[in-house]
Design an enzyme around this catalytic site. Structure first.
Site, short mmCIF file in Angstrom:
data_model
loop_
_atom_site.label_atom_id
_atom_site.label_comp_id
_atom_site.label_asym_id
_atom_site.label_seq_id
_atom_site.Cartn_x
_atom_site.Cartn_y
_atom_site.Cartn_z
N ASP A 75 -10.75 9.97 -6.99
CA ASP A 75 -10.53 8.56 -6.69
C ASP A 75 -10.32 8.45 -5.18
OD1 ASP A 75 -9.92 5.94 -6.30
OD2 ASP A 75 -8.02 5.96 -7.40
N LYS B 79 -4.85 -0.89 -15.80
CA LYS B 79 -3.46 -0.87 -15.34
C LYS B 79 -2.79 -2.16 -15.81
CE LYS B 79 -4.33 1.62 -10.97
NZ LYS B 79 -4.82 1.42 -9.58
N GLU C 239 -14.00 7.34 -9.10
CA GLU C 239 -13.37 6.02 -9.21
C GLU C 239 -13.42 5.34 -7.85
OE1 GLU C 239 -9.34 6.19 -10.76
OE2 GLU C 239 -8.82 4.41 -9.61
N GLU D 278 2.00 10.86 -6.19
CA GLU D 278 1.69 11.07 -7.61
C GLU D 278 1.87 12.53 -8.02
OE1 GLU D 278 -2.09 9.21 -8.40
OE2 GLU D 278 -1.22 7.22 -8.14
N ASP E 108 -11.71 0.21 -10.26
CA ASP E 108 -10.27 -0.07 -10.27
C ASP E 108 -10.00 -1.33 -9.46
OD1 ASP E 108 -7.52 -0.08 -9.91
OD2 ASP E 108 -7.42 1.79 -8.79
N HIS F 136 -1.57 5.00 -14.75
CA HIS F 136 -0.26 4.74 -14.16
C HIS F 136 -0.45 4.00 -12.83
CE1 HIS F 136 -0.51 8.49 -11.36
NE2 HIS F 136 -1.66 7.90 -11.50
N HIS G 110 -1.42 7.61 -0.44
CA HIS G 110 -0.37 8.24 -1.23
C HIS G 110 0.21 9.50 -0.59
CE1 HIS G 110 -2.10 6.26 -5.14
NE2 HIS G 110 -1.58 5.39 -4.30
N GLU H 32 -7.19 10.63 -4.34
CA GLU H 32 -6.82 11.46 -5.50
C GLU H 32 -7.91 12.48 -5.82
OE1 GLU H 32 -5.84 8.77 -8.73
OE2 GLU H 32 -4.93 7.37 -7.31
N SER I 151 -2.10 1.18 -3.23
CA SER I 151 -3.46 0.81 -2.84
C SER I 151 -3.94 -0.25 -3.82
CB SER I 151 -4.38 2.04 -2.85
OG SER I 151 -4.49 2.57 -4.14
N LYS J 94 -5.17 8.64 -16.64
CA LYS J 94 -4.68 9.36 -15.46
C LYS J 94 -3.24 8.97 -15.25
CE LYS J 94 -5.88 6.55 -11.43
NZ LYS J 94 -6.49 6.55 -10.10
#
Ligand SMILES: C=C(OP(=O)(O)O)C(=O)O
Ligand SMILES: [Mg+2]
Length: 433
Positions: free
Chosen positions: A242, A339, A287, A205, A314, A367, A155, A164, A42, A390
């Site tokens: 998130d 990131k 997030e 994840e 993000d 990550h 994900h 998330e 994403s 995270k």
């Protein structure tokens, strides 16, 4: 001698089975170190460019042989002889050599592989752990992790729109106890899912990825799991979401395509978050609560909730110093996700963390959903000293590698080790009260 003598690159696989790069830097004195490059799903539109081969006969066009060649030819020719201990000069040379604003020519994957491999070689050369080499002698704060225990969105192949659902053991006295609390909660969640007849297969994840009835059900299940594991939600363990809403944003609206197919205007989306946070006061951070293209939505969200919880950017900031500074001016968010591969060099990543610090913003090291066993981000998080990271769940090796790295760091620091849980708790408990 600490000069760069040689660069080697290898096309390896990441945790999704896609090609990525491993880069090894060898110094004149024979010291060598390897870095492996992660990859997102994403992704933010303005991230630095991950160079792929487009040769459909190999890995559906996802090969990284061009990026590998750039490391071993053009980049190596340029940086051979550079002092490995001058990261800023190396990273500037890499950016200049690329010559584009987004590393599109040589590839951010090629550039980050070199930047990070040299950072690791420099630490080894000076017999320092990476966290001390990237930070300073006093780097001793182990972050409170955000463990991603339930996956949705891009994900996972399930009915949950939000990407998330994370837990953070802020009440633990130290990192290793925090890890235990998180693992126990993860196991309790597994038992609860099993009992309800839900799948316990995991997503990218490592969080569970069941077919649930709504986007809120994960929150209920996780709260139940925390209690079942013998811990107090909102005290021992807090929640973080998130929803990665850039992925939901279509024609100016947020579309819950995987669950109830409902559509929300930016205003309705903010009302939704406000209601959810009123209902679940255990949620301490959100997030990407607004989409990267919804600048006014981000501003309104920050006005509405920025004094109440952490609002982490993000996709909208993409670890880019220039974009982040503009976002701060525009009154967007109160924290940034960090990131390395969104921007492509160690120096620019550290610059973003410094901008956050100077502006009273949080900085959460992260990550990517496609990872390797590289543990550099654990060291980066300790070096940064910003108190949060995270890096997924406790069920996949590429995520566990980072969590286990913190155990080594904790042991190495001994009595000097501090765990950030209490400071995170104090900072946000005050406004929750
Ligand atoms: C880690 C994330 O996912 P990805 O790596 O797919 O961008 C994220 O969105 O925060
Ligand atoms: Mg995100």
């Amino acid at each position: 001698m600490s000069e760069i003598a040689r660069l080697d690159a290898l096309e390896i696989l990441d945790s999704r089975g896609n090609p990525t790069l491993a880069v090894t830097a060898t110094l004149g004195n024979g010291v060598k170190a390897t870095a492996k490059v992660p990859s997102g799903a994403s992704t933010g539109k303005r991230e630095a460019v991950e160079l792929r081969d487009d040769d459909l006969a190999r890995y559906n066009g996802k090969g990284v042989l061009k990026a590998r060649a750039h490391v071993e030819t053009e980049i190596q020719n340029r940086v051979r002889g550079f002092d490995a201990n001058d990261q800023a000069a190396l990273d500037k040379a890499l950016c200049d050599l690329d010559g584009t604003p987004n590393k599109a020519r040589l590839g951010a994957n090629a550039i980050l592989g070199v930047s990070l491999a040299v950072a690791r070689a420099s630490a080894a050369d000076r017999s320092l752990p990476l966290y001390a080499s990237l930070g300073n002698e006093s780097a001793n704060l182990i972050p409170a992790p955000w463990f991603n225990v339930l996956n949705g969105g891009r994900h996972a192949n399930n009915s949950v729109d939000f990407q998330e659902f994370m837990i953070s053991p802020v009440g633990a006295p130290n990192y290793s106890e925090g890890l235990r609390v998180a693992a126990e909660t993860f196991h309790a969640l597994k038992a609860i899912l099993q009992k309800r007849g839900y799948s316990t297969a995991v997503g990218d994840e490592g969080g569970f990825a069941p077919q649930l009835k709504s986007n809120e059900e994960p929150v209920e299940l996780i709260l139940e799991a925390i209690l079942k594991a013998g811990h107090q939600p909102g005290i021992d363990v807090v929640l973080v979401l998130d929803p990665a809403t850039s992925e939901l944003f279509e024609d100016g609206e947020y579309v819950f395509a995987k669950s109830d197919k409902s559509r929300k205007s930016p205003e309705q989306m903010i009302e939704y978050w406000t209601r959810l946070l009123d209902q679940y006061r255990e949620i301490w951070a959100l997030e990407d609560g607004a989409a990267e293209d919804d600048r006014s939505g981000w501003q309104q969200l920050t006005k509405a909730l920025g004094n109440r919880i952490q609002l982490i950017g993000d996709d909208n900031f993409v670890t880019n110093p220039k974009i982040f500074r503009q976002g701060i001016k525009d009154g967007i968010a109160n924290g940034i996700l960090i990131k390395l591969n969104q921007i492509g060099t160690v120096t620019e990543t550290l610059e973003c963390i410094q901008i956050a610090r100077e502006n009273g913003y949080g900085a959460v090291i992260s990550h990517r959903s496609g990872e390797t066993d590289d543990t550099s981000i654990a060291d980066l998080a300790v070096a940064a000293g910003m108190g949060q990271i995270k890096t997924g769940s406790v069920s996949r090796g590429e995520r566990i590698a980072k969590y286990n790295r913190f155990l080594e760091i904790e042991r190495e620091l001994g009595a000097r080790a501090r765990y950030a849980g209490a400071s995170v708790y104090e900072r946000w408990q005050a406004v929750k009260a």
